[in-house]
Scaffold this active site. Sequence first.
Site, mmCIF file in Angstrom:
data_model
loop_
_atom_site.group_PDB
_atom_site.id
_atom_site.type_symbol
_atom_site.label_atom_id
_atom_site.label_comp_id
_atom_site.label_asym_id
_atom_site.label_seq_id
_atom_site.Cartn_x
_atom_site.Cartn_y
_atom_site.Cartn_z
ATOM 1 N N LYS A 189 0.834 -1.207 0.000
ATOM 2 C CA LYS A 189 0.000 0.000 0.000
ATOM 3 C C LYS A 189 0.865 1.253 0.000
ATOM 4 O O LYS A 189 0.583 2.236 -0.711
ATOM 5 C CB LYS A 189 -0.916 -0.012 1.219
ATOM 6 N N CYS A 211 -3.839 9.457 2.349
ATOM 7 C CA CYS A 211 -2.989 8.406 1.784
ATOM 8 C C CYS A 211 -1.720 8.959 1.148
ATOM 9 O O CYS A 211 -0.625 8.824 1.688
ATOM 10 C CB CYS A 211 -3.782 7.585 0.774
#
Length: 427
Positions: A206, A260
Amino acid sequence: MTGIKEVSVIGLGYIGLPTAAILAANGIRVHGVDVNERNVVAVNNGEVPFVEPELGDFVARGVQAGMLSASLENKAADAYILAVPTPFNDDYSADLSYIEAAADGIAPLLTGDELVILESTSPPGTTEHLARHLAASRPDLDMDQLLVAHCPERVLPGYVMKELVTNDRIVGGMTPKAAELAKKLYETFCKAEILATDAITAEMSKLVENSYRDVNIAFANELSTISDKLGINVWELIELANHHPRVNILQPGPGVGGHCIAVDPWFIVAAAPDEAQLIRQARVTNDAKPHWVITKTELLMSKADNPVVALLGLAFKKNIDDLRESPALQIALALAKKNPSTRFVISEPNVEVLPATFAAMENVELADPADAIEQAGTVVLLVDHDEYADVQPGQLEGKQVIDTRGQWRFCDQGTIEEHEVMENIHA
């Protein structure tokens, strides 16, 4: 454990609530838990406390069917999904306190064979840290039986309900059994490929995905500052360069926001500071872009006949209300603080009131897009919301304009220049 019938989702934010709702829609009884009473009340009323297309229908149906409910207290379940924030500290290391608090909340309910999934984006080793934290809280349990996994989310705000189903997922288990059971749970709603690995590799995947995006956005943002210095239209430049069959430059913007891309690369830098040179520089480049926009805005403000400034957009990307790590919000706050005698008219179609950070500022007000533009001598487009796409050249005539997203035909020193509007893929 042969099957999962009940899931407790800890954290009903931008990821937790959609995950809870999609599970409920696919036959899983879901208990949602959140520390924010407003979120709990909204969910139990079948409502969504933030902007996310299609989510409202899922939540309403889940609550009406008795498959989804929310509370401030944890409830026992077959599986627990932790979707809580992981901000970074001043030194860019991860703040794991939210994860630890969530673990403390479920620890008393464990019997020893549950599945515990961490969805929160995390530095390498966080899932193992979670398992150790649970073991320390419950020394009476055989923690070898507890199944702990990491399943990072991969969705784009504004398209979450679609991408939960259509995007490939990675599940990383502390053990192969944990990964396999997590995979089966996600298969209840995800129709794409679900790839199993170990927990630390899933965590890193990720971070790598978002760092890849960050590096490429930094290239586009650097191009925009170089083009400005050389008198080149960066939007035309990128469009022309992208006609090369092996070139796909992203679009520049006022910076990088969201929880993010603006955060995750720092977790890699913190884990390997000597090696992560390019990743670090991309963060530095993107973090510097809001300051560049502020400087450009103040320069144009000094040239405008009308001292009022319109700032269009506060969210970190278009068509949502998410202000986390938003460069637009950072720019608006800085300009208002640095220029207390200037009146700033802000448009953000996805919020009803300005954030509390503006509360003490008497030089700031909220308005709809047309009113904000009409009142202003300087117009700064910070977010390419759909509401701004229909702005006509006549509305900008005689105004100083900065278009940080390439959404309009824009003004440059009083002239309207032709520009093809391109889809902004800067997330």
